[in-house]
Design an enzyme around this catalytic site. Structure first.
Site, PDB file in Angstrom:
ATOM      1  N   TRP A 102       0.832  -1.208   0.000  1.00 38.14           N
ATOM      2  CA  TRP A 102       0.000   0.000   0.000  1.00 38.14           C
ATOM      3  C   TRP A 102       0.858   1.246   0.000  1.00 38.14           C
ATOM      4  CZ3 TRP A 102      -3.992  -1.947  -1.840  1.00 38.14           C
ATOM      5  CH2 TRP A 102      -4.456  -3.192  -1.418  1.00 38.14           C
ATOM      6  N   ASP A 169      -0.757   6.720   6.770  1.00 44.80           N
ATOM      7  CA  ASP A 169      -1.830   5.777   6.464  1.00 44.80           C
ATOM      8  C   ASP A 169      -1.923   4.817   7.646  1.00 44.80           C
ATOM      9  OD1 ASP A 169      -3.486   3.749   5.583  1.00 44.80           O
ATOM     10  OD2 ASP A 169      -2.351   3.314   3.762  1.00 44.80           O
ATOM     11  N   LYS A 193     -11.056  -2.043   9.147  1.00 40.06           N
ATOM     12  CA  LYS A 193     -10.136  -2.820   9.973  1.00 40.06           C
ATOM     13  C   LYS A 193     -10.557  -2.737  11.440  1.00 40.06           C
ATOM     14  CE  LYS A 193      -7.389  -3.202   6.310  1.00 40.06           C
ATOM     15  NZ  LYS A 193      -7.197  -4.428   5.541  1.00 40.06           N
TER      16      LYS A 193
END
Length: 364
Positions: A102, A169, A193
């Site tokens: 990511w 992030d 999440k």
């Protein structure tokens, strides 16, 4: 049988969130309307959005410190684009730490806007550690990092001291551990999440860093416009925001981030102790960088896979298979996963050891 959900995301949420969300689908706030059909401009939902945004700042310790919380859409993947659009100055540069898939995707997006300096990377070692001792250009518009790497099971334990704005992030470890969140100028996280179902994305941004890029930003990608509209510039993801509010309320009632951090550390210690003790398994991430959210591990002998897979599935465990980039297994231990579920996995690992120990003794 109770399922023990180790899915990396969308993931497990607290049982009370499922129950309250289900009731709201049938009848929200005794309105005889479903949360799925009410207007996002209704008094009831505006109250949900306002409370959710305020609770984010409260839990992170950022109240009254110049930050705004936004609930947007497009996942962290859209933030890969929005961050440089809003923060990278024209003819400027940005600094990125490459610690996983990511982070690498974020770097690709930033390159569309200007010079993108990768200050360090662990890509050559398949991202099995967090790089350290790197320098951040003092003229960078911002420094970007990824706090937890879901696929590879690594997590940043500390963050660099720098005078440039820090963007992080935190999709897979937001609200899971205590940090000085005021050290970050912009935090973003997909909800699916630790916070809620897929469909909304949290952005926490310090207002003073905005409006300095020198470029014209399309309305839907402009943080300032979303702040002015109080996350209502377009129709928000009503149900995911509501479920996120319920999860934030659950966390607050539990004792906030300090309380859940103790539980998360107990879960991680239980599993990593077994991985290191059991001769049939080995971890894939450097020990000093192991994630408390995502434990990645392999079988020492691939021939044991069929037996192990059958055993953990029969024990009611779900979502344990590792990402194809790493293979093996990935146990995602997000906030709502109970310690009991980790104990079930550890019991299965120990049982596997007993099975092959007996077989080995019989073979002799």
């Amino acid at each position: 049988m109770k399922k023990h959900n180790y899915s990396a995301g969308p993931c497990i949420l607290p049982q009370e969130v499922f129950e309250k969300s289900a009731q709201a689908i049938l009848n929200f706030n005794n309105s005889d309307l479903s949360i799925l059909e009410i207007s996002h401009r209704s008094k009831d939902f505006v109250a949900v959005m306002d409370e959710a945004r305020a609770l984010v700042l409260e839990l992170l310790g950022l109240e009254g410190k110049g930050y705004q919380a936004l609930f947007l859409q497009g996942g962290a993947s859209l933030e890969f684009l929005m961050v440089p659009y809003n923060l990278m100055k024209m003819d400027g540069k940005a600094a990125y730490l490459d610690t996983g898939t990511w982070a690498n995707n974020a770097i690709k997006e930033a390159k569309h806007f200007g010079e993108t300096v990768v200050v360090a990377s662990s890509k050559e070692q398949n991202y099995n550690f967090i790089p350290k001792d790197y320098s951040i250009p003092t003229d960078a518009s911002y420094f970007h990092c990824t706090s937890n790497n879901t696929i590879f099971g690594t997590q940043m334990k500390s963050f660099p001291e720098t005078n440039v704005p820090v963007v992080c992030d935190m999709s897979s470890d937001i609200f899971s551990r205590t940090l000085d969140f005021s050290k970050f100028d912009l935090i973003y996280a997909g909800a699916q999440k630790n916070m809620g179902p897929a469909g909304t994305t949290l952005v926490v941004v310090k207002e003073e860093i905005l409006g300095k890029s020198g470029r014209t930003i399309p309305s839907m990608l402009d943080y300032e416009k979303h702040i002015k509209a109080e996350s209502m510039y377009n129709t928000p993801a009503v149900f995911p925001v509501y479920a996120s509010l319920l999860t934030l309320q659950w966390l607050k009632n539990l004792g906030g981030i300090p309380a859940i951090e103790k539980i998360n550390e107990a879960k991680a210690n239980l599993l990593y102790t077994e991985i290191d003790r059991n001769p049939l398994f080995k971890g894939t991430a450097a020990k000093e960088d192991r994630s408390i959210m995502n434990a990645t591990f392999l079988l020492e002998n691939p021939e044991h896979q069929e037996t192990f897979d059958k055993m953990w599935k029969e024990a009611g465990i779900s979502g344990l298979a590792g990402h194809r980039s790493v293979g093996g297994y990935r146990a995602s231990m997000y906030n709502a996963l109970p310690l009991e579920s980790v104990q079930v996995l550890v019991d299965v690992m120990q049982k596997l050891e007993e099975v092959f120990s007996v077989q080995s003794q019989l073979a002799e």
